[in-house]
Scaffold this active site. Structure first.
Site, PDB file in Angstrom:
ATOM      1  N   GLU A 162       2.882 -18.046  -7.914  1.00  0.00           N
ATOM      2  CA  GLU A 162       3.340 -17.311  -9.101  1.00  0.00           C
ATOM      3  C   GLU A 162       3.380 -18.209 -10.335  1.00  0.00           C
ATOM      4  O   GLU A 162       3.160 -17.757 -11.450  1.00  0.00           O
ATOM      5  CB  GLU A 162       4.712 -16.685  -8.847  1.00  0.00           C
ATOM      6  CG  GLU A 162       4.641 -15.666  -7.738  1.00  0.00           C
ATOM      7  CD  GLU A 162       5.474 -14.417  -7.958  1.00  0.00           C
ATOM      8  OE1 GLU A 162       6.270 -14.375  -8.890  1.00  0.00           O
ATOM      9  OE2 GLU A 162       5.295 -13.474  -7.154  1.00  0.00           O
ATOM     10  N   ASP A 181       3.453  -3.419  -2.725  1.00  0.00           N
ATOM     11  CA  ASP A 181       3.839  -4.790  -2.421  1.00  0.00           C
ATOM     12  C   ASP A 181       5.230  -5.046  -2.983  1.00  0.00           C
ATOM     13  O   ASP A 181       5.700  -4.318  -3.857  1.00  0.00           O
ATOM     14  CB  ASP A 181       2.834  -5.779  -3.036  1.00  0.00           C
ATOM     15  CG  ASP A 181       3.185  -7.212  -2.673  1.00  0.00           C
ATOM     16  OD1 ASP A 181       3.444  -7.478  -1.483  1.00  0.00           O
ATOM     17  OD2 ASP A 181       3.256  -8.069  -3.579  1.00  0.00           O
ATOM     18  N   SER A 182       5.851  -6.116  -2.506  1.00  0.00           N
ATOM     19  CA  SER A 182       7.153  -6.496  -3.038  1.00  0.00           C
ATOM     20  C   SER A 182       7.044  -6.916  -4.507  1.00  0.00           C
ATOM     21  O   SER A 182       8.043  -6.936  -5.209  1.00  0.00           O
ATOM     22  CB  SER A 182       7.711  -7.656  -2.222  1.00  0.00           C
ATOM     23  OG  SER A 182       6.781  -8.718  -2.200  1.00  0.00           O
ATOM     24  N   CYS A 214       2.076  -5.829   1.465  1.00  0.00           N
ATOM     25  CA  CYS A 214       3.065  -6.882   1.702  1.00  0.00           C
ATOM     26  C   CYS A 214       3.175  -7.174   3.199  1.00  0.00           C
ATOM     27  O   CYS A 214       3.440  -6.275   4.001  1.00  0.00           O
ATOM     28  CB  CYS A 214       4.409  -6.406   1.159  1.00  0.00           C
ATOM     29  SG  CYS A 214       5.749  -7.556   1.437  1.00  0.00           S
ATOM     30  N   CYS A 226       0.418 -13.844   4.139  1.00  0.00           N
ATOM     31  CA  CYS A 226       1.257 -13.555   2.973  1.00  0.00           C
ATOM     32  C   CYS A 226       0.322 -13.268   1.810  1.00  0.00           C
ATOM     33  O   CYS A 226      -0.713 -13.928   1.657  1.00  0.00           O
ATOM     34  CB  CYS A 226       2.145 -14.758   2.650  1.00  0.00           C
ATOM     35  SG  CYS A 226       3.073 -14.558   1.118  1.00  0.00           S
ATOM     36  N   THR A 227       0.713 -12.287   1.000  1.00  0.00           N
ATOM     37  CA  THR A 227      -0.140 -11.869  -0.123  1.00  0.00           C
ATOM     38  C   THR A 227      -0.539 -13.020  -1.041  1.00  0.00           C
ATOM     39  O   THR A 227      -1.602 -12.995  -1.637  1.00  0.00           O
ATOM     40  CB  THR A 227       0.630 -10.841  -0.970  1.00  0.00           C
ATOM     41  OG1 THR A 227       1.970 -11.324  -1.171  1.00  0.00           O
ATOM     42  CG2 THR A 227       0.663  -9.489  -0.314  1.00  0.00           C
ATOM     43  N   HIS A 228       0.357 -14.004  -1.193  1.00  0.00           N
ATOM     44  CA  HIS A 228       0.120 -15.058  -2.184  1.00  0.00           C
ATOM     45  C   HIS A 228      -0.798 -16.174  -1.685  1.00  0.00           C
ATOM     46  O   HIS A 228      -1.341 -16.926  -2.481  1.00  0.00           O
ATOM     47  CB  HIS A 228       1.446 -15.697  -2.594  1.00  0.00           C
ATOM     48  CG  HIS A 228       2.340 -14.799  -3.386  1.00  0.00           C
ATOM     49  ND1 HIS A 228       2.816 -13.602  -2.907  1.00  0.00           N
ATOM     50  CD2 HIS A 228       2.846 -14.937  -4.633  1.00  0.00           C
ATOM     51  CE1 HIS A 228       3.593 -13.043  -3.829  1.00  0.00           C
ATOM     52  NE2 HIS A 228       3.621 -13.833  -4.876  1.00  0.00           N
ATOM     53  N   TYR A 248      10.812 -10.098  -0.832  1.00  0.00           N
ATOM     54  CA  TYR A 248      11.223  -9.439   0.408  1.00  0.00           C
ATOM     55  C   TYR A 248      11.312 -10.467   1.546  1.00  0.00           C
ATOM     56  O   TYR A 248      11.969 -10.245   2.546  1.00  0.00           O
ATOM     57  CB  TYR A 248      10.196  -8.374   0.820  1.00  0.00           C
ATOM     58  CG  TYR A 248      10.242  -7.053   0.072  1.00  0.00           C
ATOM     59  CD1 TYR A 248      10.916  -6.910  -1.139  1.00  0.00           C
ATOM     60  CD2 TYR A 248       9.579  -5.938   0.583  1.00  0.00           C
ATOM     61  CE1 TYR A 248      10.926  -5.686  -1.813  1.00  0.00           C
ATOM     62  CE2 TYR A 248       9.595  -4.714  -0.074  1.00  0.00           C
ATOM     63  CZ  TYR A 248      10.270  -4.598  -1.282  1.00  0.00           C
ATOM     64  OH  TYR A 248      10.280  -3.391  -1.930  1.00  0.00           O
TER      65      TYR A 248
HETATM   66  N1  DGL Z   1       4.492  -9.987  -0.581  1.00  0.00           N
HETATM   67  C1  DGL Z   1       5.208 -10.875   0.294  1.00  0.00           C
HETATM   68  C2  DGL Z   1       4.442 -10.992   1.636  1.00  0.00           C
HETATM   69  O1  DGL Z   1       3.248 -10.803   1.716  1.00  0.00           O
HETATM   70  C3  DGL Z   1       5.416 -12.236  -0.322  1.00  0.00           C
HETATM   71  C4  DGL Z   1       6.428 -12.246  -1.437  1.00  0.00           C
HETATM   72  C5  DGL Z   1       7.809 -11.841  -0.991  1.00  0.00           C
HETATM   73  O2  DGL Z   1       8.506 -12.624  -0.304  1.00  0.00           O
HETATM   74  O3  DGL Z   1       8.215 -10.740  -1.325  1.00  0.00           O
HETATM   75  O4  DGL Z   1       5.053 -11.252   2.632  1.00  0.00           O
END
Ligand code: DGL
Length: 285
Positions: free
Chosen positions: A156, A11-12, A74, A187-189, A43
């Site tokens: 976060e 992941d990023s 990600c 999105c992961t978050h 990212y």
């Molecule tokens: N991990 C990124 C995603 O799922 C979110 C965080 C980022 O912008 O790097 O797109």
């Protein structure tokens, strides 16, 4: 034995821990090696070429450590870099899975009114891989897409409940009211903000791509006969490109426990100690 190697998850940064958590729940016997590119997160606001370059560097590091499968947790990297990663990994016999296909398939099963929305980072929405796949796999489907960049910062910071996340969710998601009956958390978050998102979109089904991903990983491992046979307890370890302490603190919110052990690594091509990473990079786009 190859089957004993860990599944590599990339992941990023920290958010991919939601995917790791889902995989661990579904596959408690598998060893996992997570790499969060915490030095270069986010990212989501970067160009396609940059995301591809970063993704190849990170994946090379995991390949050097030894993995049997690569899971791109990600969504932004899955949008822009999946083909490049597959091209690079295929000569090494490493399957690469992204989060987008599983989320799309689950959303298509879930929708009753044929209108699905995807929410994600600017890069994911601009790259439109979710939107394209939804339309390819279910011709005639209506697709809406909204970028919700502030959700990453809220997750976060741990601001998951209360006035601020509710206000932000209402503002972003207002255009989706009275439209889609299914929304992909692209999105992961975003799984951490499910409460605020559901309050902004009452009655709408939320598709958690982390969960959908875990089911596909399980299916692919058994299909490729790569499931770990060993009865010994599996290992989970973590690599980051910056700030291991912050990863532990913020990561525990995503994982409900301390991510440990965490090791600091350098993923720039010059730092590669073995040939495999360089070969991996050369096989890229
Ligand atoms: N991990 C990124 C995603 O799922 C979110 C965080 C980022 O912008 O790097 O797109």
């Amino acid at each position: 034995m190859k089957e004993d190697l860990p599944i590599g998850i990339f992941d990023s940064g920290i958010g991919g821990l939601t995917v790791l958590r889902a995989i661990r729940r579904h596959l408690p016997r598998e060893s996992l090696l997570y790499l969060g590119d915490t030095a270069r997160v986010p990212y989501g606001t970067r160009s396609r070429d940059t995301v591809i370059r970063y993704s190849l560097g990170v994946a090379s590091q995991l390949v050097e450590h030894g993995i049997k499968m690569l899971v791109v947790a990600c969504n932004t990297a899955s949008t822009h870099a999946l083909e490049a990663l597959r091209r690079a990994a295929s000569p090494l016999g490493i399957p690469v899975l992204g989060v987008i296909e599983p989320g799309v398939d689950r959303a298509i099963q879930a929708t009753r009114n044929g209108h699905v929305a995807v929410i994600g980072t600017e890069g994911t929405i601009r790259g439109a891989r979710y939107q394209r796949l939804l339309m390819e796999r279910r011709p005639g489907i209506r697709v809406s897409a909204v970028a919700c960049p502030l959700f990453v910062a809220l997750a976060e910071e741990g601001w998951l409940e209360g006035t601020v996340p509710d206000l932000v969710a209402n503002r972003y998601l207002q255009p989706l009211r009275d439209g889609p009956d299914t929304v992909i958390l692209g999105c992961t978050h975003y799984p951490l903000l499910k409460g605020a998102i559901s309050r902004a979109l009452p009655g709408v089904e939320l598709v958690d791509s982390a969960d959908a991903m875990a089911v596909v990983v399980e299916r692919e491992l058994s299909h490729l006969e790569l499931a770990r046979p060993s009865p010994d307890p599996p290992k989970t370890s973590y690599l980051v490109t910056d700030s291991p302490r912050r990863f532990e603190t913020v990561g525990s919110r995503f994982l409900d426990q301390l991510p440990s052990p965490v090791e600091l690594v350098d993923v720039t091509p010059m730092a590669s100690s073995q040939g495999s990473a360089i070969i991996f990079q050369r096989n890229g786009p």
